[in-house]
Motif scaffolding. Sequence first.
Motif, PDB file in Angstrom:
ATOM      1  N   PRO A  50      15.212   2.462  -6.501  1.00 26.78           N
ATOM      2  CA  PRO A  50      16.126   2.642  -7.637  1.00 26.78           C
ATOM      3  C   PRO A  50      15.461   3.237  -8.879  1.00 26.78           C
ATOM      4  O   PRO A  50      16.120   3.959  -9.638  1.00 26.78           O
ATOM      5  CB  PRO A  50      16.642   1.222  -7.900  1.00 26.78           C
ATOM      6  N   ASP A  51      14.187   2.950  -9.097  1.00 22.38           N
ATOM      7  CA  ASP A  51      13.513   3.486 -10.279  1.00 22.38           C
ATOM      8  C   ASP A  51      13.395   4.999 -10.248  1.00 22.38           C
ATOM      9  O   ASP A  51      13.133   5.625 -11.281  1.00 22.38           O
ATOM     10  CB  ASP A  51      12.105   2.885 -10.406  1.00 22.38           C
ATOM     11  N   SER A  52      13.591   5.599  -9.079  1.00 17.94           N
ATOM     12  CA  SER A  52      13.496   7.051  -8.960  1.00 17.94           C
ATOM     13  C   SER A  52      14.863   7.730  -8.996  1.00 17.94           C
ATOM     14  O   SER A  52      14.950   8.956  -8.881  1.00 17.94           O
ATOM     15  CB  SER A  52      12.777   7.430  -7.656  1.00 17.94           C
ATOM     16  N   PHE A  53      15.927   6.957  -9.150  1.00 16.48           N
ATOM     17  CA  PHE A  53      17.272   7.525  -9.118  1.00 16.48           C
ATOM     18  C   PHE A  53      17.471   8.542 -10.244  1.00 16.48           C
ATOM     19  O   PHE A  53      16.996   8.356 -11.366  1.00 16.48           O
ATOM     20  CB  PHE A  53      18.328   6.426  -9.257  1.00 16.48           C
ATOM     21  N   THR A  54      18.201   9.599  -9.913  1.00 20.05           N
ATOM     22  CA  THR A  54      18.528  10.633 -10.895  1.00 20.05           C
ATOM     23  C   THR A  54      20.012  10.956 -10.927  1.00 20.05           C
ATOM     24  O   THR A  54      20.509  11.519 -11.897  1.00 20.05           O
ATOM     25  CB  THR A  54      17.770  11.935 -10.575  1.00 20.05           C
ATOM     26  N   HIS A  55      20.741  10.626  -9.842  1.00 16.48           N
ATOM     27  CA  HIS A  55      22.160  10.970  -9.729  1.00 16.48           C
ATOM     28  C   HIS A  55      23.090   9.764  -9.717  1.00 16.48           C
ATOM     29  O   HIS A  55      24.245   9.885 -10.082  1.00 16.48           O
ATOM     30  CB  HIS A  55      22.401  11.742  -8.426  1.00 16.48           C
ATOM     31  N   GLY A  56      22.591   8.628  -9.238  1.00 18.20           N
ATOM     32  CA  GLY A  56      23.444   7.471  -9.014  1.00 18.20           C
ATOM     33  C   GLY A  56      23.659   7.261  -7.533  1.00 18.20           C
ATOM     34  O   GLY A  56      23.453   8.159  -6.707  1.00 18.20           O
ATOM     35  N   LYS A  99      14.940   8.178 -16.961  1.00 19.72           N
ATOM     36  CA  LYS A  99      14.554   7.758 -15.624  1.00 19.72           C
ATOM     37  C   LYS A  99      15.267   6.497 -15.154  1.00 19.72           C
ATOM     38  O   LYS A  99      15.687   5.663 -15.951  1.00 19.72           O
ATOM     39  CB  LYS A  99      13.040   7.543 -15.580  1.00 19.72           C
ATOM     40  N   GLY A 100      15.369   6.348 -13.829  1.00 17.30           N
ATOM     41  CA  GLY A 100      15.813   5.107 -13.229  1.00 17.30           C
ATOM     42  C   GLY A 100      17.302   4.968 -13.042  1.00 17.30           C
ATOM     43  O   GLY A 100      18.096   5.806 -13.471  1.00 17.30           O
ATOM     44  N   ASN A 152      19.539   3.138 -14.334  1.00 17.07           N
ATOM     45  CA  ASN A 152      20.392   3.073 -15.524  1.00 17.07           C
ATOM     46  C   ASN A 152      19.985   4.099 -16.583  1.00 17.07           C
ATOM     47  O   ASN A 152      20.393   4.003 -17.726  1.00 17.07           O
ATOM     48  CB  ASN A 152      20.331   1.670 -16.125  1.00 17.07           C
ATOM     49  N   GLY A 153      19.182   5.076 -16.173  1.00 19.41           N
ATOM     50  CA  GLY A 153      18.675   6.059 -17.108  1.00 19.41           C
ATOM     51  C   GLY A 153      19.701   7.109 -17.495  1.00 19.41           C
ATOM     52  O   GLY A 153      20.795   7.201 -16.929  1.00 19.41           O
ATOM     53  N   LEU A 154      19.327   7.922 -18.451  1.00 19.82           N
ATOM     54  CA  LEU A 154      20.233   8.944 -18.956  1.00 19.82           C
ATOM     55  C   LEU A 154      20.553   9.998 -17.906  1.00 19.82           C
ATOM     56  O   LEU A 154      21.662  10.537 -17.879  1.00 19.82           O
ATOM     57  CB  LEU A 154      19.631   9.605 -20.198  1.00 19.82           C
ATOM     58  N   SER A 155      19.590  10.307 -17.048  1.00 10.61           N
ATOM     59  CA  SER A 155      19.841  11.307 -16.019  1.00 10.61           C
ATOM     60  C   SER A 155      21.000  10.892 -15.124  1.00 10.61           C
ATOM     61  O   SER A 155      21.897  11.683 -14.827  1.00 10.61           O
ATOM     62  CB  SER A 155      18.586  11.542 -15.178  1.00 10.61           C
ATOM     63  N   VAL A 156      20.991   9.640 -14.690  1.00  5.32           N
ATOM     64  CA  VAL A 156      22.077   9.129 -13.855  1.00  5.32           C
ATOM     65  C   VAL A 156      23.395   9.181 -14.611  1.00  5.32           C
ATOM     66  O   VAL A 156      24.436   9.570 -14.072  1.00  5.32           O
ATOM     67  CB  VAL A 156      21.772   7.696 -13.384  1.00  5.32           C
ATOM     68  N   ARG A 157      23.374   8.801 -15.878  1.00  4.26           N
ATOM     69  CA  ARG A 157      24.605   8.800 -16.667  1.00  4.26           C
ATOM     70  C   ARG A 157      25.139  10.212 -16.872  1.00  4.26           C
ATOM     71  O   ARG A 157      26.360  10.450 -16.863  1.00  4.26           O
ATOM     72  CB  ARG A 157      24.358   8.100 -18.011  1.00  4.26           C
ATOM     73  N   VAL A 158      24.233  11.175 -17.052  1.00  2.00           N
ATOM     74  CA  VAL A 158      24.648  12.579 -17.170  1.00  2.00           C
ATOM     75  C   VAL A 158      25.335  13.037 -15.884  1.00  2.00           C
ATOM     76  O   VAL A 158      26.394  13.680 -15.912  1.00  2.00           O
ATOM     77  CB  VAL A 158      23.426  13.468 -17.474  1.00  2.00           C
ATOM     78  N   GLU A 159      24.744  12.700 -14.748  1.00  2.00           N
ATOM     79  CA  GLU A 159      25.285  13.161 -13.473  1.00  2.00           C
ATOM     80  C   GLU A 159      26.604  12.485 -13.122  1.00  2.00           C
ATOM     81  O   GLU A 159      27.528  13.125 -12.621  1.00  2.00           O
ATOM     82  CB  GLU A 159      24.255  12.927 -12.363  1.00  2.00           C
ATOM     83  N   LEU A 160      26.709  11.198 -13.392  1.00  2.00           N
ATOM     84  CA  LEU A 160      27.964  10.501 -13.105  1.00  2.00           C
ATOM     85  C   LEU A 160      29.084  10.998 -14.007  1.00  2.00           C
ATOM     86  O   LEU A 160      30.242  11.073 -13.588  1.00  2.00           O
ATOM     87  CB  LEU A 160      27.774   8.991 -13.262  1.00  2.00           C
ATOM     88  N   GLN A 161      28.748  11.359 -15.229  1.00  2.00           N
ATOM     89  CA  GLN A 161      29.774  11.925 -16.099  1.00  2.00           C
ATOM     90  C   GLN A 161      30.243  13.279 -15.570  1.00  2.00           C
ATOM     91  O   GLN A 161      31.444  13.592 -15.610  1.00  2.00           O
ATOM     92  CB  GLN A 161      29.260  12.077 -17.525  1.00  2.00           C
ATOM     93  N   ALA A 162      29.310  14.090 -15.053  1.00  2.00           N
ATOM     94  CA  ALA A 162      29.704  15.370 -14.466  1.00  2.00           C
ATOM     95  C   ALA A 162      30.601  15.157 -13.254  1.00  2.00           C
ATOM     96  O   ALA A 162      31.533  15.941 -13.008  1.00  2.00           O
ATOM     97  CB  ALA A 162      28.466  16.172 -14.082  1.00  2.00           C
ATOM     98  N   ASP A 163      30.355  14.099 -12.485  1.00  2.00           N
ATOM     99  CA  ASP A 163      31.248  13.757 -11.374  1.00  2.00           C
ATOM    100  C   ASP A 163      32.638  13.400 -11.893  1.00  2.00           C
ATOM    101  O   ASP A 163      33.661  13.802 -11.324  1.00  2.00           O
ATOM    102  CB  ASP A 163      30.686  12.573 -10.581  1.00  2.00           C
ATOM    103  N   CYS A 164      32.670  12.629 -12.959  1.00  2.00           N
ATOM    104  CA  CYS A 164      33.950  12.241 -13.546  1.00  2.00           C
ATOM    105  C   CYS A 164      34.694  13.468 -14.072  1.00  2.00           C
ATOM    106  O   CYS A 164      35.907  13.610 -13.881  1.00  2.00           O
ATOM    107  CB  CYS A 164      33.720  11.227 -14.667  1.00  2.00           C
ATOM    108  N   PHE A 165      33.967  14.371 -14.716  1.00  2.00           N
ATOM    109  CA  PHE A 165      34.580  15.607 -15.213  1.00  2.00           C
ATOM    110  C   PHE A 165      35.138  16.434 -14.054  1.00  2.00           C
ATOM    111  O   PHE A 165      36.186  17.078 -14.190  1.00  2.00           O
ATOM    112  CB  PHE A 165      33.564  16.424 -15.996  1.00  2.00           C
TER     113      PHE A 165
END
Length: 285
Positions: free
Chosen positions: A250-256, A189-190, A192-205
Amino acid sequence: MRLDDQRESTNIDDRRGSGGGGRGPLRIGGIGGVILVIGALYFGVDPRVVLNLLENGPTANTPTASQPQAAKDDPGRKFIARILGSTEDVWSSTFQQMGRTYHDPGLVLFSGGTQSGCGYAQTSVGPFYCPADHKVYLDLQFFQELQDRLGASGDFAKAYVVAHEVGHHVQNELGIMQQVNRQGNAAQKGANGLSVRVELQADCFAGVWAKRANDSRHFLETGDIEEGMNAASAVGDDRLERKAQGYVVPDSFTHGTSAQRVAWFKRGLESGDIKRCDTFNAPAL
């Protein structure tokens, strides 16, 4: 985009005329559920509505009206098949360079709703990748919503959406999703959470795919890059939340944020290097 010489993927399951089947309960845990919630955010849907479906699921079998079978050579299908074929070529080559084997994902085209390995999916959820069956699910109507409601239009905007979802499959192939699931829901969550990091990595890919595919086939035209950047910006958490409710949480962010999504997509696009997409060890997103 110049795609006339790009082969079409054969991994397309076109269900647009099948009626979609009955509704079954959604049974999704971990990142699979997060992806579906994220899809809802594309449309400004309150994610709590989707979370309620994930926990309880509809129980009645509700048949949907049958629609005329979509032609296999209609422009929308051909475009998606060519983009998917391009991702297959790029990621197969990339994995081979890493000494690994890439297994192509499937892509399901549907209208209204359809069954997936992650439960019953409706158009309002948006495009998503289901790690349980290794398939991307997409209602082409989403692209009209992307243009009309979020102001992101153009072929490369559509290609970015497909490449982002395929990026989740790449994560699945690399074992990243499995590692994220083991971290637990609290860590997802949030801002800086893993969900945001997963989504930003998919954007990078997605950016890595675009760079490598263009280097090979030179399919990008003037304005395409801007279309992709605009699409990435359009689906940032801050922009969507401000549009839906007038303020940002920001605490509800999931994508960035929009800026983060553009930055990570651009990082992949400029480098073409999968190693530059490590959002999980990045000190700042």
